[in-house]
Motif scaffolding. Structure first.
Motif, PDB file in Angstrom:
ATOM      1  N   ARG A  49      -4.152  22.337 -20.966  1.00 35.78           N
ATOM      2  CA  ARG A  49      -3.336  21.145 -20.123  1.00 35.78           C
ATOM      3  C   ARG A  49      -4.943  20.516 -19.805  1.00 35.78           C
ATOM      4  O   ARG A  49      -6.087  21.071 -19.242  1.00 35.78           O
ATOM      5  N   ASN A  56       1.085  10.526 -11.925  1.00 31.41           N
ATOM      6  CA  ASN A  56       2.543   9.487 -12.612  1.00 31.41           C
ATOM      7  C   ASN A  56       2.083   8.073 -13.605  1.00 31.41           C
ATOM      8  O   ASN A  56       2.832   7.269 -12.253  1.00 31.41           O
ATOM      9  N   GLU A  80      -2.420  11.403 -25.471  1.00 32.68           N
ATOM     10  CA  GLU A  80      -1.536  12.637 -25.434  1.00 32.68           C
ATOM     11  C   GLU A  80      -0.919  11.488 -24.716  1.00 32.68           C
ATOM     12  O   GLU A  80       0.083  11.554 -24.441  1.00 32.68           O
ATOM     13  N   LYS A  81      -1.250  10.581 -23.397  1.00 34.09           N
ATOM     14  CA  LYS A  81      -0.437   9.391 -23.184  1.00 34.09           C
ATOM     15  C   LYS A  81      -0.056   8.511 -24.206  1.00 34.09           C
ATOM     16  O   LYS A  81       1.485   8.270 -23.432  1.00 34.09           O
ATOM     17  N   HIS A  82      -0.735   8.068 -24.854  1.00 37.82           N
ATOM     18  CA  HIS A  82      -0.160   7.026 -25.877  1.00 37.82           C
ATOM     19  C   HIS A  82       1.053   7.826 -26.574  1.00 37.82           C
ATOM     20  O   HIS A  82       1.674   7.155 -26.344  1.00 37.82           O
ATOM     21  N   ALA A  83       0.628   9.186 -26.959  1.00 41.71           N
ATOM     22  CA  ALA A  83       2.157   9.590 -27.455  1.00 41.71           C
ATOM     23  C   ALA A  83       3.666  10.089 -26.375  1.00 41.71           C
ATOM     24  O   ALA A  83       4.168   9.464 -27.099  1.00 41.71           O
ATOM     25  N   ASN A  84       3.093   9.474 -25.314  1.00 43.55           N
ATOM     26  CA  ASN A  84       4.521   9.546 -24.624  1.00 43.55           C
ATOM     27  C   ASN A  84       4.718   8.015 -24.588  1.00 43.55           C
ATOM     28  O   ASN A  84       5.479   7.039 -23.010  1.00 43.55           O
ATOM     29  N   GLY A  85       3.812   6.877 -24.427  1.00 47.44           N
ATOM     30  CA  GLY A  85       4.091   5.854 -24.291  1.00 47.44           C
ATOM     31  C   GLY A  85       3.817   4.955 -23.444  1.00 47.44           C
ATOM     32  O   GLY A  85       3.773   4.052 -22.906  1.00 47.44           O
ATOM     33  N   ILE A  86       3.044   5.684 -23.169  1.00 44.51           N
ATOM     34  CA  ILE A  86       2.140   5.048 -21.854  1.00 44.51           C
ATOM     35  C   ILE A  86      -0.189   4.348 -22.222  1.00 44.51           C
ATOM     36  O   ILE A  86      -0.651   5.551 -22.823  1.00 44.51           O
TER      37      ILE A  86
END
Length: 299
Positions: A49, A56, A80-86
Protein backbone atom coordinates in the motif's frame (compact mmCIF):
# COMPACT_ATOMS: atom_id res chain seq x y z
CA UNK A 1 22.42 27.57 11.38
CA UNK A 2 20.54 27.68 8.06
CA UNK A 3 19.30 24.15 7.46
CA UNK A 4 18.61 25.09 3.84
CA UNK A 5 22.17 26.07 3.01
CA UNK A 6 23.75 23.67 0.49
CA UNK A 7 26.70 21.68 1.72
CA UNK A 8 28.82 20.56 -1.24
CA UNK A 9 31.62 18.26 -0.12
CA UNK A 10 34.47 17.13 -2.34
CA UNK A 11 37.33 15.02 -1.04
CA UNK A 12 39.82 12.46 -2.23
CA UNK A 13 37.35 9.56 -2.12
CA UNK A 14 33.92 11.25 -1.93
CA UNK A 15 32.16 13.56 -4.30
CA UNK A 16 28.66 13.81 -2.89
CA UNK A 17 26.14 16.65 -2.86
CA UNK A 18 24.35 17.51 0.38
CA UNK A 19 21.36 19.84 0.03
CA UNK A 20 21.52 20.97 3.66
CA UNK A 21 24.02 21.28 6.48
CA UNK A 22 21.40 19.68 8.74
CA UNK A 23 20.39 16.69 6.59
CA UNK A 24 22.87 13.85 7.08
CA UNK A 25 22.31 12.07 3.76
CA UNK A 26 23.27 13.26 0.27
CA UNK A 27 20.88 14.41 -2.45
CA UNK A 28 22.50 13.12 -5.63
CA UNK A 29 22.03 10.49 -8.32
CA UNK A 30 23.56 7.71 -6.25
CA UNK A 31 21.27 8.44 -3.32
CA UNK A 32 18.27 8.68 -5.66
CA UNK A 33 18.90 5.12 -6.87
CA UNK A 34 19.15 3.89 -3.27
CA UNK A 35 15.95 5.67 -2.22
CA UNK A 36 14.01 4.35 -5.21
CA UNK A 37 15.08 0.79 -4.32
CA UNK A 38 14.16 1.43 -0.68
CA UNK A 39 10.74 2.69 -1.79
CA UNK A 40 9.91 -0.83 -2.98
CA UNK A 41 10.94 -2.32 0.37
CA UNK A 42 8.81 0.15 2.33
CA UNK A 43 5.73 -0.30 0.16
CA UNK A 44 6.02 -4.09 0.45
CA UNK A 45 6.37 -3.79 4.24
CA UNK A 46 3.02 -1.98 4.34
CA UNK A 47 1.20 -4.73 2.41
CA UNK A 48 1.91 -3.14 -0.98
CA UNK A 49 0.00 0.00 0.00
CA UNK A 50 1.26 3.47 -0.90
CA UNK A 51 -0.85 4.98 1.88
CA UNK A 52 -2.52 3.74 5.04
CA UNK A 53 -4.72 6.84 5.40
CA UNK A 54 -8.46 6.16 4.87
CA UNK A 55 -8.66 8.63 2.03
CA UNK A 56 -11.76 9.59 0.07
CA UNK A 57 -10.15 11.81 -2.54
CA UNK A 58 -12.09 13.21 -5.48
CA UNK A 59 -10.98 14.71 -8.77
CA UNK A 60 -9.29 18.05 -8.28
CA UNK A 61 -8.18 17.44 -4.69
CA UNK A 62 -4.68 18.63 -3.92
CA UNK A 63 -2.02 16.40 -2.39
CA UNK A 64 1.32 17.46 -0.91
CA UNK A 65 4.33 15.15 -1.11
CA UNK A 66 7.04 16.51 1.20
CA UNK A 67 10.66 15.37 0.83
CA UNK A 68 9.70 14.05 -2.59
CA UNK A 69 13.16 13.16 -3.89
CA UNK A 70 12.71 11.57 -7.32
CA UNK A 71 8.92 11.73 -6.95
CA UNK A 72 8.60 7.94 -7.14
CA UNK A 73 5.86 7.84 -4.48
CA UNK A 74 3.89 10.68 -6.09
CA UNK A 75 4.14 9.14 -9.55
CA UNK A 76 2.82 5.79 -8.30
CA UNK A 77 0.14 7.41 -6.14
CA UNK A 78 -1.06 9.51 -9.09
CA UNK A 79 -1.19 6.45 -11.36
CA UNK A 80 -3.07 4.47 -8.73
CA UNK A 81 -5.72 7.18 -8.36
CA UNK A 82 -5.95 7.72 -12.11
CA UNK A 83 -6.62 3.99 -12.58
CA UNK A 84 -9.63 4.50 -10.29
CA UNK A 85 -10.84 7.47 -12.33
CA UNK A 86 -9.56 10.14 -9.94
CA UNK A 87 -7.12 12.80 -11.09
CA UNK A 88 -5.56 14.62 -8.14
CA UNK A 89 -3.10 17.50 -8.27
CA UNK A 90 0.15 16.66 -6.48
CA UNK A 91 2.69 19.24 -5.31
CA UNK A 92 6.10 17.62 -4.73
CA UNK A 93 8.58 19.61 -2.65
CA UNK A 94 12.18 19.10 -1.59
CA UNK A 95 15.11 21.22 -0.46
CA UNK A 96 16.93 20.58 -3.73
CA UNK A 97 15.84 19.95 -7.31
CA UNK A 98 18.79 17.64 -8.01
CA UNK A 99 16.71 14.48 -7.51
CA UNK A 100 13.63 15.70 -9.40
CA UNK A 101 12.80 13.88 -12.66
CA UNK A 102 13.44 15.84 -15.90
CA UNK A 103 10.69 18.23 -16.90
CA UNK A 104 8.29 16.61 -19.34
CA UNK A 105 8.77 13.07 -18.03
CA UNK A 106 5.88 13.16 -15.57
CA UNK A 107 2.13 13.92 -15.82
CA UNK A 108 0.89 17.50 -15.87
CA UNK A 109 -1.05 17.01 -12.62
CA UNK A 110 2.26 16.67 -10.73
CA UNK A 111 4.39 19.72 -9.99
CA UNK A 112 7.88 19.80 -8.47
CA UNK A 113 9.16 22.81 -6.54
CA UNK A 114 11.97 23.66 -4.13
CA UNK A 115 10.68 24.48 -0.66
CA UNK A 116 11.65 23.81 2.94
CA UNK A 117 9.06 21.95 5.00
CA UNK A 118 9.79 24.41 7.80
CA UNK A 119 8.61 27.38 5.68
CA UNK A 120 5.90 26.71 3.10
CA UNK A 121 4.19 29.39 0.96
CA UNK A 122 1.50 31.38 2.75
CA UNK A 123 -0.78 30.89 -0.25
CA UNK A 124 -0.95 27.16 0.54
CA UNK A 125 -2.88 27.67 3.79
CA UNK A 126 -5.88 25.26 4.04
CA UNK A 127 -5.10 23.84 0.58
CA UNK A 128 -4.27 20.14 0.69
CA UNK A 129 -6.64 17.23 1.29
CA UNK A 130 -3.71 14.93 2.07
CA UNK A 131 -0.04 15.45 2.94
CA UNK A 132 2.47 12.60 2.75
CA UNK A 133 6.02 12.87 4.08
CA UNK A 134 8.59 10.11 4.30
CA UNK A 135 12.01 9.61 5.89
CA UNK A 136 13.25 13.02 6.99
CA UNK A 137 14.20 11.94 10.52
CA UNK A 138 17.88 12.45 9.64
CA UNK A 139 17.17 16.06 8.66
CA UNK A 140 15.31 17.53 11.64
CA UNK A 141 16.05 18.35 15.25
CA UNK A 142 13.33 19.21 17.78
CA UNK A 143 13.00 22.83 16.67
CA UNK A 144 12.74 21.92 12.99
CA UNK A 145 10.26 19.13 13.64
CA UNK A 146 8.02 21.58 15.47
CA UNK A 147 8.21 24.03 12.59
CA UNK A 148 7.55 21.29 10.04
CA UNK A 149 4.51 19.85 11.83
CA UNK A 150 3.07 23.34 12.34
CA UNK A 151 3.49 24.07 8.62
CA UNK A 152 1.87 20.79 7.61
CA UNK A 153 -1.05 21.58 9.91
CA UNK A 154 -1.41 25.04 8.33
CA UNK A 155 -1.41 23.90 4.70
CA UNK A 156 -3.84 21.00 5.19
CA UNK A 157 -7.47 21.89 4.70
CA UNK A 158 -9.87 21.18 7.59
CA UNK A 159 -10.46 17.44 7.76
CA UNK A 160 -7.32 16.73 5.72
CA UNK A 161 -5.09 13.75 6.44
CA UNK A 162 -1.41 13.73 7.33
CA UNK A 163 0.77 10.63 6.94
CA UNK A 164 4.36 10.54 8.16
CA UNK A 165 6.49 7.49 7.41
CA UNK A 166 9.74 7.21 9.39
CA UNK A 167 12.14 4.61 10.67
CA UNK A 168 13.12 4.23 14.30
CA UNK A 169 16.77 5.20 14.61
CA UNK A 170 16.79 4.00 18.22
CA UNK A 171 15.86 0.43 17.29
CA UNK A 172 18.41 -0.73 14.73
CA UNK A 173 18.98 -4.14 16.33
CA UNK A 174 21.94 -4.50 14.00
CA UNK A 175 24.98 -4.30 16.26
CA UNK A 176 25.94 -7.96 16.00
CA UNK A 177 29.73 -7.94 15.95
CA UNK A 178 32.76 -5.73 16.58
CA UNK A 179 32.40 -3.66 13.41
CA UNK A 180 28.64 -3.18 13.42
CA UNK A 181 28.71 -2.35 17.14
CA UNK A 182 31.32 0.33 16.44
CA UNK A 183 29.22 1.68 13.58
CA UNK A 184 26.12 1.87 15.80
CA UNK A 185 28.14 3.67 18.49
CA UNK A 186 29.51 6.13 15.95
CA UNK A 187 26.07 6.83 14.48
CA UNK A 188 24.61 7.39 17.96
CA UNK A 189 27.27 10.03 18.61
CA UNK A 190 26.58 11.71 15.27
CA UNK A 191 22.83 11.77 15.91
CA UNK A 192 23.28 13.18 19.40
CA UNK A 193 25.49 15.99 18.10
CA UNK A 194 23.00 16.90 15.37
CA UNK A 195 19.97 16.66 17.67
CA UNK A 196 18.37 13.86 15.66
CA UNK A 197 15.24 12.45 17.33
CA UNK A 198 15.92 8.77 17.97
CA UNK A 199 12.58 7.67 19.45
CA UNK A 200 10.61 9.11 16.58
CA UNK A 201 7.31 7.27 17.09
CA UNK A 202 7.15 8.15 20.79
CA UNK A 203 8.13 11.73 19.96
CA UNK A 204 5.89 12.48 16.98
CA UNK A 205 2.47 11.32 18.21
CA UNK A 206 2.32 13.70 21.21
CA UNK A 207 3.78 16.51 19.08
CA UNK A 208 1.03 16.10 16.48
CA UNK A 209 -1.61 16.36 19.21
CA UNK A 210 0.15 19.37 20.73
CA UNK A 211 0.07 21.18 17.37
CA UNK A 212 -3.68 20.45 17.04
CA UNK A 213 -4.04 17.22 15.06
CA UNK A 214 -6.68 14.70 16.07
CA UNK A 215 -7.21 10.95 15.54
CA UNK A 216 -3.46 10.38 15.83
CA UNK A 217 -2.40 6.76 15.43
CA UNK A 218 0.75 4.84 14.61
CA UNK A 219 1.32 1.57 12.75
CA UNK A 220 4.65 -0.26 12.86
CA UNK A 221 6.23 -2.76 10.50
CA UNK A 222 9.51 -4.55 11.16
CA UNK A 223 11.71 -5.05 8.10
CA UNK A 224 14.48 -7.69 8.13
CA UNK A 225 18.11 -6.81 7.45
CA UNK A 226 20.47 -9.34 5.85
CA UNK A 227 21.07 -12.86 7.05
CA UNK A 228 18.29 -14.72 5.28
CA UNK A 229 18.27 -15.72 1.63
CA UNK A 230 14.47 -15.66 1.55
CA UNK A 231 14.57 -11.96 2.34
CA UNK A 232 16.77 -11.33 -0.69
CA UNK A 233 14.64 -13.50 -2.97
CA UNK A 234 11.31 -12.02 -1.89
CA UNK A 235 12.42 -8.40 -1.68
CA UNK A 236 10.81 -8.26 1.77
CA UNK A 237 13.84 -6.72 3.46
CA UNK A 238 17.31 -5.27 3.07
CA UNK A 239 20.36 -7.23 2.08
CA UNK A 240 23.40 -6.36 4.17
CA UNK A 241 24.75 -4.47 1.16
CA UNK A 242 21.58 -2.39 0.78
CA UNK A 243 21.59 -1.50 4.47
CA UNK A 244 25.25 -0.58 4.23
CA UNK A 245 24.60 1.72 1.26
CA UNK A 246 22.36 3.85 3.45
CA UNK A 247 25.05 4.31 6.09
CA UNK A 248 27.68 5.08 3.47
CA UNK A 249 25.69 8.27 2.92
CA UNK A 250 26.69 9.64 6.35
CA UNK A 251 30.40 9.15 5.70
CA UNK A 252 31.12 12.80 4.94
CA UNK A 253 29.32 14.18 8.03
CA UNK A 254 31.09 11.56 10.16
CA UNK A 255 34.55 12.48 8.90
CA UNK A 256 33.80 16.20 9.05
CA UNK A 257 32.71 15.63 12.66
CA UNK A 258 36.07 14.11 13.53
CA UNK A 259 35.09 10.44 13.38
CA UNK A 260 33.67 10.40 16.95
CA UNK A 261 36.58 8.39 18.29
CA UNK A 262 35.93 5.48 15.93
CA UNK A 263 37.38 6.45 12.54
CA UNK A 264 39.81 9.10 11.37
CA UNK A 265 39.50 8.93 7.58
CA UNK A 266 36.97 8.11 4.89
CA UNK A 267 38.95 4.97 4.10
CA UNK A 268 38.57 3.76 7.68
CA UNK A 269 34.83 4.43 7.50
CA UNK A 270 34.60 2.44 4.26
CA UNK A 271 36.28 -0.54 5.94
CA UNK A 272 33.98 -0.25 8.97
CA UNK A 273 30.84 -0.35 6.81
CA UNK A 274 32.21 -3.15 4.64
CA UNK A 275 32.96 -5.30 7.68
CA UNK A 276 29.54 -4.45 9.16
CA UNK A 277 27.87 -5.64 5.94
CA UNK A 278 29.64 -8.98 6.32
CA UNK A 279 28.41 -9.28 9.93
CA UNK A 280 24.83 -8.44 8.91
CA UNK A 281 24.82 -10.99 6.11
CA UNK A 282 26.15 -13.68 8.46
CA UNK A 283 23.55 -12.98 11.17
CA UNK A 284 19.84 -13.65 11.64
CA UNK A 285 17.03 -11.81 13.37
CA UNK A 286 18.16 -8.28 12.45
CA UNK A 287 15.54 -5.69 11.57
CA UNK A 288 14.64 -2.05 11.42
CA UNK A 289 11.20 -0.62 12.25
CA UNK A 290 9.13 1.62 9.99
CA UNK A 291 6.27 3.71 11.34
CA UNK A 292 3.26 5.15 9.54
CA UNK A 293 1.89 7.94 11.72
CA UNK A 294 -1.53 9.24 10.69
CA UNK A 295 -3.62 12.18 11.86
CA UNK A 296 -6.37 14.61 10.86
CA UNK A 297 -6.60 18.35 10.91
CA UNK A 298 -9.94 18.93 12.64
CA UNK A 299 -12.86 20.62 10.93
Amino acid sequence: MDENAPDKVTSVTSQRYYSSVQYLLPADREETARLDAQHLIIVKAFENRLSLAPLNLVAGDKVLESAAGSGIWALEFSAEKHANGIKVDIECIDLSSKQFPPTGTYPSNINFSVHSISSLPLSWTDTFAYAHQRLIVLALNDSLWRQAIAELYRVLRPGGYLELVEFETKRFHCGVGPSSNKLCSLVDELFAEKGIIQDVSTYLCPLLEEIGFVNVRCEVRDVPIGGRQCVVQSGAGYTGEQWGEGWMGVKVPVVKGGGYGVVNTEEEFDVLVRDSVREWNESKGLFTSFYAILANKPY
